[in-house]
Scaffold this motif. Structure first.
Motif, PDB file in Angstrom:
ATOM      1  N   SER A   1      14.861 -10.020 -11.504  1.00 24.09           N
ATOM      2  CA  SER A   1      15.444 -10.839 -10.956  1.00 24.09           C
ATOM      3  C   SER A   1      16.644  -9.493 -10.590  1.00 24.09           C
ATOM      4  CB  SER A   1      16.299 -12.341 -11.715  1.00 24.09           C
ATOM      5  OG  SER A   1      15.556 -13.076 -12.255  1.00 24.09           O
ATOM      6  N   MET A   2      16.361  -8.891 -10.622  1.00 24.16           N
ATOM      7  CA  MET A   2      17.547  -7.479  -9.914  1.00 24.16           C
ATOM      8  C   MET A   2      16.877  -6.997  -8.657  1.00 24.16           C
ATOM      9  SD  MET A   2      20.533  -8.343 -12.268  1.00 24.16           S
ATOM     10  CE  MET A   2      20.621  -9.484 -13.240  1.00 24.16           C
ATOM     11  N   LEU A   3      17.483  -7.268  -7.544  1.00 27.36           N
ATOM     12  CA  LEU A   3      17.269  -6.534  -6.196  1.00 27.36           C
ATOM     13  C   LEU A   3      16.761  -5.186  -6.624  1.00 27.36           C
ATOM     14  CD1 LEU A   3      15.715  -8.508  -4.372  1.00 27.36           C
ATOM     15  CD2 LEU A   3      17.624  -7.894  -2.616  1.00 27.36           C
ATOM     16  N   GLN A   4      18.040  -4.343  -7.368  1.00 26.31           N
ATOM     17  CA  GLN A   4      18.774  -3.043  -7.144  1.00 26.31           C
ATOM     18  C   GLN A   4      17.266  -2.467  -8.063  1.00 26.31           C
ATOM     19  OE1 GLN A   4      22.057  -1.684  -8.535  1.00 26.31           O
ATOM     20  NE2 GLN A   4      21.684  -0.391  -9.953  1.00 26.31           N
ATOM     21  N   ARG A   5      16.971  -3.387  -9.036  1.00 17.80           N
ATOM     22  CA  ARG A   5      16.002  -2.826 -10.030  1.00 17.80           C
ATOM     23  C   ARG A   5      14.533  -2.991  -9.824  1.00 17.80           C
ATOM     24  NH1 ARG A   5      15.721   0.585 -12.809  1.00 17.80           N
ATOM     25  NH2 ARG A   5      14.918  -0.170 -14.866  1.00 17.80           N
ATOM     26  N   VAL A   6      15.213  -4.177  -8.489  1.00 13.55           N
ATOM     27  CA  VAL A   6      13.187  -4.126  -8.607  1.00 13.55           C
ATOM     28  C   VAL A   6      12.456  -3.081  -6.969  1.00 13.55           C
ATOM     29  CG1 VAL A   6      11.450  -5.357  -7.044  1.00 13.55           C
ATOM     30  CG2 VAL A   6      13.054  -6.220  -8.790  1.00 13.55           C
ATOM     31  N   ILE A   7      13.501  -2.622  -6.366  1.00 13.97           N
ATOM     32  CA  ILE A   7      13.652  -2.131  -5.457  1.00 13.97           C
ATOM     33  C   ILE A   7      13.249  -0.184  -5.968  1.00 13.97           C
ATOM     34  CG2 ILE A   7      14.267  -0.522  -3.498  1.00 13.97           C
ATOM     35  CD1 ILE A   7      15.599  -3.697  -2.600  1.00 13.97           C
ATOM     36  N   GLU A   8      14.320  -0.584  -7.263  1.00 12.75           N
ATOM     37  CA  GLU A   8      14.114   1.204  -7.739  1.00 12.75           C
ATOM     38  C   GLU A   8      12.315   1.490  -8.528  1.00 12.75           C
ATOM     39  OE1 GLU A   8      17.030   1.148 -10.270  1.00 12.75           O
ATOM     40  OE2 GLU A   8      18.571   1.563  -8.956  1.00 12.75           O
TER      41      GLU A   8
ATOM     42  N   ARG B   1       0.492  -1.271   0.380  1.00  6.07           N
ATOM     43  CA  ARG B   1      -0.131   0.300  -0.310  1.00  6.07           C
ATOM     44  C   ARG B   1       0.839   1.626  -0.201  1.00  6.07           C
ATOM     45  NH1 ARG B   1      -5.611  -0.640   2.656  1.00  6.07           N
ATOM     46  NH2 ARG B   1      -5.302   1.627   1.718  1.00  6.07           N
ATOM     47  N   VAL B   2       1.645   1.336   0.857  1.00  3.17           N
ATOM     48  CA  VAL B   2       3.153   2.918   1.443  1.00  3.17           C
ATOM     49  C   VAL B   2       3.945   2.623  -0.153  1.00  3.17           C
ATOM     50  CG1 VAL B   2       3.831   4.000   2.209  1.00  3.17           C
ATOM     51  CG2 VAL B   2       2.163   2.407   3.397  1.00  3.17           C
ATOM     52  N   HIS B   3       4.031   1.385  -0.147  1.00  2.00           N
ATOM     53  CA  HIS B   3       5.772   1.240  -2.068  1.00  2.00           C
ATOM     54  C   HIS B   3       5.128   0.571  -2.256  1.00  2.00           C
ATOM     55  CE1 HIS B   3       8.922   2.992   0.898  1.00  2.00           C
ATOM     56  NE2 HIS B   3       8.473   2.420   2.321  1.00  2.00           N
ATOM     57  N   LYS B   4       4.119   0.221  -2.886  1.00  2.16           N
ATOM     58  CA  LYS B   4       3.138   0.135  -3.968  1.00  2.16           C
ATOM     59  C   LYS B   4       4.289  -1.491  -4.732  1.00  2.16           C
ATOM     60  CE  LYS B   4       0.071   3.676  -4.442  1.00  2.16           C
ATOM     61  NZ  LYS B   4       0.181   4.843  -3.287  1.00  2.16           N
ATOM     62  N   PHE B   5       4.241  -2.242  -4.137  1.00  2.00           N
ATOM     63  CA  PHE B   5       5.705  -3.146  -4.739  1.00  2.00           C
ATOM     64  C   PHE B   5       4.195  -4.353  -5.552  1.00  2.00           C
ATOM     65  CE2 PHE B   5       8.964  -1.970  -2.091  1.00  2.00           C
ATOM     66  CZ  PHE B   5      10.259  -2.445  -2.685  1.00  2.00           C
ATOM     67  N   ALA B   6       4.648  -4.379  -6.618  1.00  2.00           N
ATOM     68  CA  ALA B   6       3.788  -5.248  -7.048  1.00  2.00           C
ATOM     69  C   ALA B   6       4.147  -6.150  -8.026  1.00  2.00           C
ATOM     70  CB  ALA B   6       3.179  -4.534  -7.876  1.00  2.00           C
ATOM     71  N   ALA B   7       3.854  -6.997  -8.695  1.00  2.00           N
ATOM     72  CA  ALA B   7       3.958  -7.801 -10.166  1.00  2.00           C
ATOM     73  C   ALA B   7       4.531  -7.256 -10.824  1.00  2.00           C
ATOM     74  CB  ALA B   7       1.957  -8.846  -9.999  1.00  2.00           C
ATOM     75  N   ASN B   8       4.948  -7.442 -11.885  1.00  3.65           N
ATOM     76  CA  ASN B   8       5.543  -6.722 -12.983  1.00  3.65           C
ATOM     77  C   ASN B   8       5.263  -8.357 -14.282  1.00  3.65           C
ATOM     78  OD1 ASN B   8       6.562  -6.073 -14.997  1.00  3.65           O
ATOM     79  ND2 ASN B   8       8.588  -5.933 -14.874  1.00  3.65           N
ATOM     80  N   THR B   9       3.314  -7.387 -14.347  1.00  9.38           N
ATOM     81  CA  THR B   9       3.373  -9.200 -15.142  1.00  9.38           C
ATOM     82  C   THR B   9       3.141  -8.244 -16.994  1.00  9.38           C
ATOM     83  OG1 THR B   9       1.218  -7.438 -15.064  1.00  9.38           O
ATOM     84  CG2 THR B   9       0.697  -9.250 -13.777  1.00  9.38           C
ATOM     85  N   GLN B  10       3.674  -7.128 -16.947  1.00 12.91           N
ATOM     86  CA  GLN B  10       3.363  -6.547 -18.449  1.00 12.91           C
ATOM     87  C   GLN B  10       4.576  -7.659 -19.039  1.00 12.91           C
ATOM     88  OE1 GLN B  10       3.418  -2.463 -18.111  1.00 12.91           O
ATOM     89  NE2 GLN B  10       1.466  -2.831 -19.890  1.00 12.91           N
ATOM     90  N   HIS B  11       5.450  -7.472 -17.818  1.00 11.71           N
ATOM     91  CA  HIS B  11       7.559  -7.948 -18.332  1.00 11.71           C
ATOM     92  C   HIS B  11       8.250  -9.109 -17.517  1.00 11.71           C
ATOM     93  CE1 HIS B  11       7.305  -4.512 -21.017  1.00 11.71           C
ATOM     94  NE2 HIS B  11       7.182  -3.332 -20.616  1.00 11.71           N
ATOM     95  N   PHE B  12       7.005  -9.711 -17.507  1.00 15.44           N
ATOM     96  CA  PHE B  12       7.568 -11.556 -16.489  1.00 15.44           C
ATOM     97  C   PHE B  12       9.221 -11.812 -16.528  1.00 15.44           C
ATOM     98  CE2 PHE B  12       7.404 -15.404 -15.258  1.00 15.44           C
ATOM     99  CZ  PHE B  12       7.110 -15.280 -13.725  1.00 15.44           C
ATOM    100  N   HIS B  13       9.141 -11.874 -18.677  1.00 14.93           N
ATOM    101  CA  HIS B  13      10.333 -11.794 -18.662  1.00 14.93           C
ATOM    102  C   HIS B  13      11.853 -11.132 -18.526  1.00 14.93           C
ATOM    103  CE1 HIS B  13       9.076 -15.975 -18.709  1.00 14.93           C
ATOM    104  NE2 HIS B  13       7.772 -15.566 -19.466  1.00 14.93           N
ATOM    105  N   SER B  14      11.594 -10.313 -17.893  1.00 17.67           N
ATOM    106  CA  SER B  14      12.661  -9.043 -17.968  1.00 17.67           C
ATOM    107  C   SER B  14      13.141  -9.698 -17.007  1.00 17.67           C
ATOM    108  CB  SER B  14      12.066  -8.015 -17.882  1.00 17.67           C
ATOM    109  OG  SER B  14      13.293  -7.022 -17.178  1.00 17.67           O
ATOM    110  N   PRO B  15      14.944  -9.795 -17.487  1.00 21.77           N
ATOM    111  CA  PRO B  15      16.138  -9.482 -16.416  1.00 21.77           C
ATOM    112  C   PRO B  15      16.155  -8.935 -15.637  1.00 21.77           C
ATOM    113  CG  PRO B  15      17.025  -9.981 -18.434  1.00 21.77           C
ATOM    114  CD  PRO B  15      15.699  -9.742 -18.862  1.00 21.77           C
ATOM    115  N   ALA B  16      15.354  -7.669 -14.969  1.00 20.46           N
ATOM    116  CA  ALA B  16      14.856  -6.678 -14.330  1.00 20.46           C
ATOM    117  C   ALA B  16      14.623  -7.339 -13.107  1.00 20.46           C
ATOM    118  CB  ALA B  16      14.638  -5.337 -14.763  1.00 20.46           C
TER     119      ALA B  16
END
Length: 277
Positions: free
Chosen positions: A151-158, A134-149
């Motif tokens: 798997s990258m913790l840095q990119r997921v946090i960004e 809710r606050v940080h709005k982390f969510a599933a990347n359904t549009q680009h499910f197979h993107s290497p990003a």
């Protein structure tokens, strides 16, 4: 070697007759020579020379990553954040472990301020879900499910977008810093978490971070497995290790590169996976 000698050595890469021997010598010097190679790359306008330098830099970084991954495994693979950071450095060699640590610590602090000592496990999960989804709005990347990003913790946090595993890893790292009994669970085609309450008679339950922290029962997991038409396995219900998690992250990354038709990168990730097998 002095800085002057290193620069003179790198300049010999221009000579096709001695370039192969020079490359071998540079590779033996290890990662410490990378800043000099980067400087040479900036100073040349020769596209072929730039490519040679890029290949050398990547080779040195990849060798260093393999060594660090071996050390992590041999030390017991106790630090999940470090393991995921190492994977991250395959794509982002300059990724900062301390920056990742600060991001996780910030999430922990926000969840901690809303926690109360007497809270029931279900309420603790509600707090975690509120902060994460809710606050940080982390969510599933359904549009680009197979993107290497993914798997990258840095990119997921960004970007606040990831795959089931990386979303669970962030949740898990935060939960463990709050001393909550939360662990990863390796399901087929899905990674979830399990909360093992330390209360008398309390049943473990499961958390699906790919669905905004949806709480699942063991029966829900059994139903999910039966829908896949595969035999049930005790590992589908039990906590897995940090090594299992990083292995799975590497398999996800390997598949991403295969989907993008980048066989060279997929093969390199297979080498990293081999170190952890």
């Amino acid at each position: 070697m002095t800085n002057k000698e290193i620069k003179a050595l790198i300049s010999l890469l221009d000579d096709p007759e001695v370039a192969p021997q020079i490359q071998d010598k540079i590779q033996n010097l290890g990662e410490s020579i990378i800043p000099f190679l980067e400087e040479s790359w900036e100073e040349t306008l020769d596209a072929q020379q730039q490519q040679r330098l890029e290949d050398l830099i990547h080779h040195l970084q990849f060798e260093g990553l393999q060594q660090r991954l071996r050390v992590w495994r041999e030390a017991g693979a106790t630090d999940l954040l470090e393991g995921m950071w190492l994977l991250n450095t395959y794509q982002y060699p300059d990724a900062d472990l301390q920056a990742l640590n600060r991001a996780i610590e910030q999430l922990r602090f926000e969840a901690w301020t809303a926690m109360r000592p007497e809270m029931h496990p279900a309420d603790q999960v509600q707090v975690m879900n509120y902060v994460m989804f809710r606050v940080h709005k982390f969510a599933a990347n359904t549009q680009h499910f197979h993107s290497p990003a993914n798997s990258m913790l840095q990119r997921v946090i960004e970007t606040k977008r990831g795959n089931p595993l990386t979303l669970c890893v962030i949740y898990l790292l935060v939960a463990q810093r709050l001393h909550l009994p939360v662990f990863g669970v390796n399901l087929p085609n899905l990674f979830v978490l399990t909360f093992r309450p330390e209360l008398p008679g309390a049943e473990p339950f499961y958390i699906n971070c790919y669905n905004r922290g949806l709480v699942l029962s063991r029966t829900d997991i059994e139903h999910y497995v039966s829908q896949l038409n595969i035999s049930s396995n005790p590992m589908f219900f039990e906590p897995c290790t940090n090594l299992d998690i990083v292995r799975r992250a590497l398999r996800n990354l390997q598949m991403s590169f295969e989907k993008l038709q980048e066989p060279g990168k997929a093969a390199e990730v297979a080498v990293l996976l081999g170190i952890l097998e």
